[in-house]
Design an enzyme around this catalytic site. Structure first.
Site, mmCIF file in Angstrom:
data_model
loop_
_atom_site.group_PDB
_atom_site.id
_atom_site.type_symbol
_atom_site.label_atom_id
_atom_site.label_comp_id
_atom_site.label_asym_id
_atom_site.label_seq_id
_atom_site.Cartn_x
_atom_site.Cartn_y
_atom_site.Cartn_z
ATOM 1 C CB CYS A 49 -33.135 7.659 -11.816
ATOM 2 S SG CYS A 49 -32.627 6.517 -13.319
ATOM 3 N N GLY A 50 -30.398 8.330 -12.005
ATOM 4 C CA GLY A 50 -28.746 8.522 -12.064
ATOM 5 C C GLY A 50 -28.417 8.400 -13.417
ATOM 6 N N GLY A 54 -32.102 2.639 -16.315
ATOM 7 C CA GLY A 54 -33.373 1.581 -15.959
ATOM 8 C C GLY A 54 -34.691 2.211 -16.061
ATOM 9 C CG HIS A 82 -36.601 12.870 -36.400
ATOM 10 N ND1 HIS A 82 -35.451 12.834 -36.905
ATOM 11 C CD2 HIS A 82 -37.239 14.101 -36.673
ATOM 12 C CE1 HIS A 82 -35.279 13.899 -37.574
ATOM 13 N NE2 HIS A 82 -36.071 14.767 -37.560
ATOM 14 N NE ARG A 93 -25.672 8.317 -9.860
ATOM 15 C CZ ARG A 93 -25.314 6.987 -9.473
ATOM 16 N NH1 ARG A 93 -24.720 6.305 -10.128
ATOM 17 N NH2 ARG A 93 -25.915 6.391 -8.531
ATOM 18 N NE ARG A 116 -37.771 12.523 -43.261
ATOM 19 C CZ ARG A 116 -36.477 12.436 -42.353
ATOM 20 N NH1 ARG A 116 -36.030 11.139 -42.656
ATOM 21 N NH2 ARG A 116 -35.878 13.450 -41.813
ATOM 22 N NE ARG A 120 -37.736 6.339 -41.173
ATOM 23 C CZ ARG A 120 -36.944 7.319 -41.610
ATOM 24 N NH1 ARG A 120 -36.800 8.550 -41.058
ATOM 25 N NH2 ARG A 120 -36.581 7.459 -42.974
#
Length: 127
Positions: A49-50, A54, A82, A93, A116, A120
């Site tokens: 999207c632009g 969002g 990662h 855009r 590693r 995370r």
């Protein structure tokens, strides 16, 4: 449409959740559909999207989705390797068509490194 065609030419199965016109639409409808598709049928997804902000925010509301806003190839590679990102969000855009192709190719050809990074990634989910 060009990214979709390129993926199909490369032999990828593509499930298109829209849009299907140039009319203004509500991006959450497409981001939710893509996120659900990634979680049930597919390994990886693409949202365009632009600004891509969002759609990225919307997709990340789904537990198990790790959508990454990418603006260059290095970011796309790091998102996969990662962060085990499973949706790439492209800001139309702000990128070129060739840049989009490069990022998608890199995203689809990069594997999660684990190691590693796994601990995370495990901490990302709030569920």
């Amino acid at each position: 449409e060009k990214v979709k065609s390129r993926l199909q030419e490369q032999g990828h199965a593509v499930e298109d959740h829209g849009t299907y016109s140039l009319d203004s639409t509500d991006y959450p409808d497409y981001a939710h559909a893509t996120a659900k598709g990634v979680l049930t049928d597919t390994t990886l997804g693409i949202l365009i999207c632009g600004s891509a902000n969002g759609v990225c925010m919307t997709a990340n509301k789904h537990a198990g989705v790790r959508a990454a806003l990418c603006w260059n190839t290095e970011v796309a590679v790091l998102a996969r390797s990662h962060n085990d990102a499973n949706i790439i969000c492209l800001p139309a855009r702000f990128i070129t068509e060739d840049g989009a192709f490069e990022m998608v190719d890199a995203f689809f050809s990069t594997s999660f490194e684990g190691g590693r990074h796994q601990n995370r990634v495990n901490k990302i989910s709030c569920s």
